[in-house]
Scaffold this motif. Structure first.
Motif, PDB file in Angstrom:
ATOM      1  N   GLN A 102       0.551  -1.149   0.161  1.00  0.00           N
ATOM      2  CA  GLN A 102      -0.012   0.227   0.257  1.00  0.00           C
ATOM      3  C   GLN A 102       0.688   1.659  -0.114  1.00  0.00           C
ATOM      4  OE1 GLN A 102      -2.265  -1.192   3.423  1.00  0.00           O
ATOM      5  NE2 GLN A 102      -4.231  -1.710   2.388  1.00  0.00           N
ATOM      6  N   SER A 127       0.931   3.983  -3.276  1.00  0.00           N
ATOM      7  CA  SER A 127       0.271   5.438  -2.575  1.00  0.00           C
ATOM      8  C   SER A 127       1.172   6.609  -3.333  1.00  0.00           C
ATOM      9  CB  SER A 127      -0.241   5.513  -0.721  1.00  0.00           C
ATOM     10  OG  SER A 127       1.249   5.737  -0.505  1.00  0.00           O
ATOM     11  N   VAL A 186      -1.771   0.680  -7.947  1.00  0.00           N
ATOM     12  CA  VAL A 186      -2.364  -0.198  -7.466  1.00  0.00           C
ATOM     13  C   VAL A 186      -2.619  -1.898  -7.753  1.00  0.00           C
ATOM     14  CG1 VAL A 186      -4.802  -0.443  -6.149  1.00  0.00           C
ATOM     15  CG2 VAL A 186      -3.786   2.207  -6.837  1.00  0.00           C
ATOM     16  N   LEU A 224      -1.048  -5.155  -5.500  1.00  0.00           N
ATOM     17  CA  LEU A 224      -2.058  -5.956  -5.030  1.00  0.00           C
ATOM     18  C   LEU A 224      -1.329  -6.805  -5.673  1.00  0.00           C
ATOM     19  CD1 LEU A 224      -4.922  -4.080  -4.313  1.00  0.00           C
ATOM     20  CD2 LEU A 224      -3.132  -4.168  -2.719  1.00  0.00           C
TER      21      LEU A 224
END
Lengths: 334, 254
Positions: free
Chosen positions: A259, A263, A268, A272
């Motif tokens: 994360q 950020s 993203v 993940l």
């Protein structure tokens, strides 16, 4: 049954047409999946080249799943450090959880009303409140109990005291929160194992003079393990991912590290994927460990232990190769 | 006169509203074989389980080797024995169960050595030697590494007898040892028991094997509805019963 002397009779196995059709579709689905995973899509940019005064332009394509980004971040130090923390949290929390769970399960089946009701209340409370809330609670405990002391109640005599602010770091709070919560779930799993052991085993142990604790250690627990291990494996794998809740109290675990990176980079989905691939890898290793542990505790319960994956593959290969040889005719029994 | 190995006077036991034993008197002399017979629910198994305190009797006096079972008499009062004392009492009484109850996760050898090592504190070498000797005695040499699930019922029961004998008990209790066996396996277990009886072991046997009782027992007790209906010499009790209930029972089982 007719007797045919030594004449061989050809045996035709049942044909499973349904399985053949299903296998065909399964192969197509797998092919589609691989195709999608390896496909590329235009990223909206156009690249132009001028060769020999001829200008050609084409759309720039990227991996649909940004494998180059995934690959790049897969082993960066933040991710590896996060993975280490996730594993450490899982191991410590599960150790607390299993130890506590077995102890509470033993208390729960005790003849003492005090012990059994204490155990019941523990399970009731820790199972009945969200683990997220419990984590936040331990993290903020210093605000409620700035100083924890051990002494004689209602007097000023103290033997030992603990400064909550320095003791309850995010990591300690995470481990205690997850461990105590897990203890409640593990206690029910352990209890299921204990009550699954046949009463006769306990009587036999008593009849040769074993004390209650010897009976528990030497006879009941080893047999209960067979029932306890599969759901415990489930709990370990579930804990591996539940540890990601600690990022809410400031511990940078595997998911937290992913994360933090996205950020800043806005990648993203690839980040993940990085985290998920690591979770999958660890889960795979844990599942293999669970298989062998189950096999170990199955001794005595099964006449022949289940084959290991390697043994199974070997026998599958043997089965396939034998199909290409001339079928061995089965002799009719006489 | 020597004290009897087991003596019961007016022993009672009830589960809630059900009276299982309603004043049982029994005496088992040293070196003798006593058979308890009777219809199911008559209380024979319960009586047997009271003798090694697997069940607690409610009232009456129950003694093994002159000592009260589960209590200590001091200064005119009865003190209930604690767990440890009860365990050491039980270690001297062997018990064989209807359903064998071998430790399922241990192989045959470990089943026979675990009590010797963990309860009696013997060394592993001594325990293993003894276990091998006992396995030979019950005719199961070579089965040391097998798990109970890999043995027939008759073999399991013989291992169970060896496990009990390994503790060198002064008294052996058998709770319907052949009732869970296939008919052709009953003989091998009874043979081991007969051999044991010949060696002078004091035995209390709950059984439906009337021929065994007739052949081996020194005395037979017939229980019905929690009381001893008839007792005495097996030849007399089993051949010419005086009570109608025993007559009825024998007509069904013989």
């Amino acid at each position: 049954m007719t007797t045919n002397g030594d004449t061989a009779v050809q045996v035709v196995p049942v044909r499973h047409f349904g399985r053949w059709i299903a296998s065909f579709f399964a192969v197509i689905v797998v092919a589609m999946l691989i195709h999608t995973l390896l496909s590329k899509i235009p990223n909206g940019q156009v690249a132009c080249h001028t060769v020999n005064a001829v200008r050609t332009c084409h759309n720039v394509v990227n991996w649909r799943f940004s494998w180059n980004v995934v690959f790049h971040y897969f082993t960066v130090s933040e991710i590896i450090h996060g993975l280490g923390l996730t594993l450490l949290l899982t191991v410590i929390s599960m150790t607390i959880g299993i130890t506590l769970g077995v102890a509470i399960a033993i208390m729960r089946i005790s003849e003492s009303r005090l012990l059994s009701s204490t155990a019941w209340s523990y399970t009731w409370f820790f199972r009945g409140t969200p683990v997220y809330v419990q984590l936040i609670f331990w993290f903020n405990i210093a605000a409620i109990f700035p100083l924890i002391t051990l002494g004689i109640p209602f007097t000023h005599i103290t033997f030992f005291h603990l400064n909550s602010v320095t003791f309850f770091t995010p990591f300690t709070a995470g481990v205690i929160g997850l461990g105590l919560n897990e203890g409640a779930y593990m206690s029910e799993i352990a209890r299921a194992g204990l009550i699954a052991v046949d009463e006769g085993q306990i009587e036999a142990a008593s009849s040769i003079g074993m004390t209650k604790s010897q009976t528990l250690r030497l006879v009941v627990l080893p047999q209960a393990m067979r029932v306890i291990i599969p759901p415990t494996g489930n709990e370990v794998i579930s804990m591996l991912k539940t540890t990601s809740l600690v990022s809410s109290i400031g511990v940078v675990d595997l998911l937290g590290a992913a994360q933090n990176i996205y950020s800043a980079t806005y990648q993203v989905v690839p980040m993940l994927i990085v985290a998920s691939l690591w979770y999958l890898a660890v889960t795979t290793i844990l599942s293999i460990g669970q298989f062998y542990l189950e096999r170990y505790y199955a001794k005595g319960a099964l006449r022949t232990p289940p084959p290991t994956p390697i043994q199974r593959i070997r026998s599958d290969v043997r089965g396939i190769t034998s199909k290409f040889r001339t079928p061995r005719p089965a002799k009719e029994s006489r | 006169m020597t004290t009897p190995m087991v003596s019961a006077k007016g022993v009672t036991k009830s589960y809630g509203a059900v009276d299982v034993l309603r004043g049982v008197d029994l005496e088992v002399a040293r070196g003798e074989v006593t058979c308890l017979i009777g219809p199911s629910g008559s209380g024979k198994s319960t009586l047997l389980r009271c003798i090694n305190h697997l069940e607690k009797h409610d009232a009456g006096e129950l003694r093994v080797d002159g000592e009260l079972v589960g209590y200590e008499a001091r200064g005119g009062k009865l003190y209930e024995r604690n767990d440890k004392q009860i365990c050491s009492e039980r270690a001297q009484i062997g018990m064989v169960f209807q359903r064998f109850n071998l430790f399922a996760h241990m192989n045959v050898l470990d089943n026979i050595t675990v009590g010797q090592i963990k309860v009696k504190g013997l060394s592993e070498d001594v325990a293993v030697d003894k276990a091998r000797a006992l396995l030979e005695r019950v005719g199961l040499s070579g089965k040391e590494a097998n798990y109970p699930s890999q043995l027939s019922g008759g073999q399991q029961q013989r291992v169970a007898i060896a496990r009990a004998l390994a503790m060198e008990p002064k008294l052996m209790l058998f709770d319907e040892p052949t009732s869970a066996l296939d008919p052709e396996l009953v003989g091998e277990v009874l043979d081991v028991m007969k051999d044991l009886a010949r060696s002078g072991m004091t035995m209390v046997v709950v059984t439906h094997e009337m021929n065994f009782a007739r052949e081996v027992a020194n005395s037979v007790y017939f229980l019905d509805q929690g009381v001893i209906e008839e007792s005495g010499d097996p030849a007399k009790v089993l051949s010419s019963p005086s009570s109608d209930r025993l007559k009825l029972f024998l007509s069904k089982v013989l």
